[in-house]
Write an enzyme that holds these catalytic residues in place. Sequence first.
Site, PDB file in Angstrom:
ATOM      1  N   GLN A 170     -54.215  51.387 -63.188  1.00  0.00           N
ATOM      2  CA  GLN A 170     -54.985  52.220 -63.795  1.00  0.00           C
ATOM      3  C   GLN A 170     -54.398  52.893 -65.014  1.00  0.00           C
ATOM      4  OE1 GLN A 170     -58.371  52.254 -63.678  1.00  0.00           O
ATOM      5  NE2 GLN A 170     -58.377  50.817 -61.889  1.00  0.00           N
ATOM      6  N   SER A 171     -53.480  52.228 -65.502  1.00  0.00           N
ATOM      7  CA  SER A 171     -53.151  52.944 -66.877  1.00  0.00           C
ATOM      8  C   SER A 171     -54.083  53.269 -67.688  1.00  0.00           C
ATOM      9  CB  SER A 171     -51.962  52.015 -67.180  1.00  0.00           C
ATOM     10  OG  SER A 171     -51.388  52.553 -68.505  1.00  0.00           O
TER      11      SER A 171
END
Length: 340
Positions: free
Chosen positions: A82-83
């Site tokens: 989920q960068s």
Amino acid sequence: MSAEFSPFPRFRLAHLPTPLTEMTQLSRTISERGAPSPRLFIKRDDCTGLAGGGNKTRKLEFLIGEALAQGADTIVTTGALQSNHARQTAAAAAAAGLRSVLVLFDIVPYEGRLYRSSGNLLIDEVLGAEVRIVQPGTDAVAAIRSVMAEIEADGGKPYFVPTGGSNATGSLSYALAYGEIADALDALGIGKARIVHASSSGGTQGGLIAGAALRGKGPAIHGINVYRIDTKAMADGIHKLATETANLLRIPAPPRDAVHLEDGFLGEGYGMPTAAMVEAVELVARKEGILLDPVYTGKAMAGFLALIRAGRFADDEALVFLHTGGMPGLFAYEEEFLRA
Ligand SMILES: Cc1ncc(COP(=O)(O)O)c(C=O)c1O
């Protein structure tokens, strides 16, 4: 922009300056709950404008600038699934006409229903990034080397952006942003202030510290650790980045005690939700209409509120919460907010 920054190629991506606004309702709520509240401001780096915005957009102006100057045609970067950084890198590459390859590590043991398909991951797909998901236990350096080698073997010219865009080149942008914040505070006639923000790979904090050294006066900087169990090692890393950024700007290195990094708000670990994070996200949404995120700004706001309640800041110091973005992450953590 002061002359120290002019040697560095910059590809414009961000809507700047971002707004600096006062959070009067949040401040009133804190006072009503029994703690005196100083003036509270929020610096809206979630509004940098690139595919959902966030702090990485500033860093990417210098990183993409360097990539273009080196003749790269592909941007490779890395991060967690989920960068926010990877999402903004994909958008920056698209805006610069470059290909992007995201090497994403499935390292956060969060089992939310949409964690592995929605949020930033969904936007990465929409942006046309090539996403390579790497399972836990894989050698990170080897995985990235192999992607770089594969691009080169196909005749491409890759440029590698480290985790969080946190090297001295990326941090230049937050040295520059420090001046933007200090100028805005000066224009409001605020003499004493402190910037509080989520700290992770350290480029934001390292850059701000270098910016403070360059200006020689202005607000203090206070990071909230949302990343590592070992806060001391993380603070050492931030100091190293601040020093490298100062070297690029040809100014003396900031002292080690310029790094204020607060622990106690990480919870079980990076990316793992905490009850205080949920409470902080909901409070700021409901009092200010501003969306924070579950991994970075929500935990940082939980820390910010706890430190205010504990009387950790001087009464005459205005506080500036630097909103570093991350809102798409809310969709990956829906269970934390849907209690029905
Ligand atoms: C929303 C958000 N806030 C804060 C940070 C932390 O910034 P830095 O990595 O420069 O410490 C990140 C980094 O990924 C982020 O995505």
